[in-house]
Write an enzyme that holds these catalytic residues in place. Structure first.
Site, mmCIF file in Angstrom:
data_model
loop_
_atom_site.group_PDB
_atom_site.id
_atom_site.type_symbol
_atom_site.label_atom_id
_atom_site.label_comp_id
_atom_site.label_asym_id
_atom_site.label_seq_id
_atom_site.Cartn_x
_atom_site.Cartn_y
_atom_site.Cartn_z
ATOM 1 N N SER A 152 0.831 -1.194 0.000
ATOM 2 C CA SER A 152 0.000 0.000 0.000
ATOM 3 C C SER A 152 0.873 1.254 0.000
ATOM 4 C CB SER A 152 -0.956 -0.074 1.192
ATOM 5 O OG SER A 152 -2.069 0.738 1.016
ATOM 6 N N ASP A 169 -9.219 -3.948 -6.122
ATOM 7 C CA ASP A 169 -8.746 -3.349 -4.869
ATOM 8 C C ASP A 169 -9.563 -2.099 -4.569
ATOM 9 O OD1 ASP A 169 -7.231 -1.932 -2.862
ATOM 10 O OD2 ASP A 169 -5.470 -3.094 -3.437
ATOM 11 N N HIS A 197 -7.917 -5.435 -0.457
ATOM 12 C CA HIS A 197 -6.763 -4.551 -0.536
ATOM 13 C C HIS A 197 -5.456 -5.331 -0.482
ATOM 14 C CE1 HIS A 197 -4.261 -1.141 -0.271
ATOM 15 N NE2 HIS A 197 -4.111 -1.099 1.042
#
Length: 538
Positions: A247, A478, A506
């Protein structure tokens, strides 16, 4: 709603708008004391007592550029004193080692004030076949890498842990590295729950942070963290950085490759945050991806769940759920503990629970069913509290301040009124349901307009010419870091390859055995997947 979160083998709820889950400890801004760091043997620093034997450390000339100033070189040459972590480590406390890395507060003045960066390390199980150190960043920004590795290192047992020392750290401003905690619990209670459109979240946080941390705020940006990462590489005795970032950690990895392309080893960036656009437009992209997940959940609930409170029409269910959550603004629900569930809490609880994709749908349905049918908001409040880090006594275990401080340290000029008006209009088309509760907060998350300084950073495509090959991993569904960001990041790198996972949720690593196998093959054997490789979800 913030972008990023931990991506480890256990599920952490998605981080909410203006409210994040994390671990924060005490402030540790120090003055230099010879700038040599802690005494003792670190990875690759001679006798590595209790961690598998000695590991050769390369000469400092091979770790840092010859043009580096003597003051800065001393940071690279420091040795980290590793000791068993005394708390917060899973099961075998002797398997996880804790230490501190000293870095300059301001890299333009390495002779000045310093910070102590909290670091953890789990030595490789096969020291004879050890490849080096694999450094992790779990996202955020401002999530605790030390907490992630202390609790999640067993998820990497197998080839990665066999061949690598597993290493992570808390970025400056968060966790055990000079944490920025600006708001008290009473203020944060209102800050995370109010539906008052006149409540100025940005100004309240900016004023509080500036009052407490005027000296550190300008030095919390991601580029500074990338420089810390390179000092960590040097202190670990590694010629190259091997890195697995999730991320927001992908943005950190990208800036590292831009700053130190000749020091890149094997970099894997999963759930890409690609910063060629400004924060406001990236938040718009994220809201559109979240809208898709929100609609998919509600439609599936109506189509397949006998106890779904959204009716039996899949096409109408998303709006019914959005109307219920919006209705909490005028008619908040009472929970069993006497607290009220506002629209802000309700939206944050639902959206952030949906972070994990289909794996979270049952949990969300279980929370909204009693709230909608009986006015029982206890389970919905649990979702909200899980995202704000609020415990039963009203104390907040939160990184929301550090999240804002890091973002605002990266943020360039604030959007003009006209730019904001256009973005609001675009959001109404791209995310008409999830963006309508607090449109400006969706786009300005965090709101850096009142921040006391402006960053010299500008949105740009990271090309990193001269870097080693970089593996970028993206997931088609996502809801936090849209797939298009992974496509842009991979194509922007001079030496980038995109690995695609089909599915929602995610990041990809813990959603697909195929992704884990492919990533491991690259990190351990250097085998880069063919361009266009697609992995299914588990």
């Amino acid at each position: 709603m913030p972008w990023y979160s931990w991506a480890v083998y256990f599920v952490i709820p998605r981080l909410p708008r203006r409210a994040l889950l994390a671990l924060a400890t005490t402030l540790a801004v120090t003055l230099p004391a010879g700038c040599t760091g802690s005494s003792g043997a670190g990875a690759g620093a001679g006798a590595d007592a209790g961690t598998g034997g000695p590991v050769a450390r390369p000469p400092i000339a091979e770790v840092v550029a010859a043009t580096t100033s003597p003051a800065l070189r001393a940071f690279y040459d420091q040795q980290i004193a590793w000791t068993p972590c005394t708390e917060g480590a899973d099961a075998d406390e002797h398997a996880v080692l804790c230490g501190n890395l000293k870095v300059p507060l301001d890299y333009a003045e390495p002779e000045g004030a310093t910070l102590d960066v909290a670091v953890v390390r789990v030595p490789a199980t096969d020291q004879h076949q050890r490849l080096g150190s694999l450094v992790f960043n779990p996202g955020g920004p401002a999530n605790s890498g030390t907490a992630m590795l202390k609790w999640g290192w067993k998820g990497y047992q197998g080839p990665l842990h066999d061949r690598y020392d597993l290493v992570s750290f808390d970025p400056r401003g968060a966790g055990g590295t000079s944490p920025v905690t600006c708001l008290d619990d009473a203020t944060r209670e209102e800050w995370t729950s109010t539906d008052d459109p006149a409540y100025d979240h940005g100004r309240i946080l900016a004023d509080a942070c500036q009052a407490k941390y005027p000296g550190i705020l300008p030095h919390l940006g991601t580029r500074d963290v990338a420089r810390d990462l390179d000092v960590l590489r040097g202190a670990l005795g590694e010629r190259k950085l091997d890195f697995l970032g999730f991320s927001y950690g992908t943005h950190l990895g990208a800036l590292y490759a831009e700053e130190f392309p000749d020091r890149t080893g094997r970099l894997v960036l999963d759930g890409a945050v690609e910063r060629s656009a400004d924060l406001m437009h990236l938040n718009g992209d994220q809201a559109a991806a979240t809208e898709n997940e929100f609609e998919a959940f509600a439609a599936d609930c109506a189509a397949s769940a006998a106890s779904c409170p959204l009716g039996t029409d899949p096409a109408a269910a998303p709006k019914r759920l959005a109307d219920f959550l919006d209705g909490l603004r005028d008619h908040p629900l009472s929970a069993g503990n006497g607290r009220r569930v506002t629209a802000t809490l309700g939206w944050n609880g639902v959206l952030n629970a949906l972070y994990d994709g289909q794996g979270s749908w049952e949990r969300v349905r279980t929370a909204i069913e009693p709230a909608i049918t009986r006015g029982d908001a206890d389970e919905l409040l649990k979702l909200a509290d899980g995202t704000t880090g609020r415990d039963a006594d009203g104390h907040f275990d939160t990184i929301v301040d550090a999240y804002a401080a890091i973002h605002c340290a990266d943020a360039p000029l604030a959007p003009t009124d006209e730019e904001l008006r256009q973005a609001v209009a675009d959001l109404a088309v791209r995310a008409p349901l999830v963006g309508r509760h607090d449109t400006r907060a969706t786009l300005l998350d965090p709101d850096c307009r009142p921040w006391p300084f402006r960053s010299p950073e500008r949105p740009h495509t990271v090309k990193a010419p001269g870097s080693a090959p970089i593996l970028v991993v993206g997931s088609t569904g996502d809801p936090v870091t849209p797939y298009v960001w992974a496509q842009r990041m991979a194509s922007g790198f001079e030496h980038g390859t995109l690995l695609t996972r089909e599915g929602d949720g995610h990041t990809a690593y813990w959603h697909s055995r195929c992704v884990r196998t492919t990533v491991t093959a690259y990190l351990v054997d250097g085998t880069m997947p063919e361009a266009g490789t697609i992995c299914p979800s588990d």
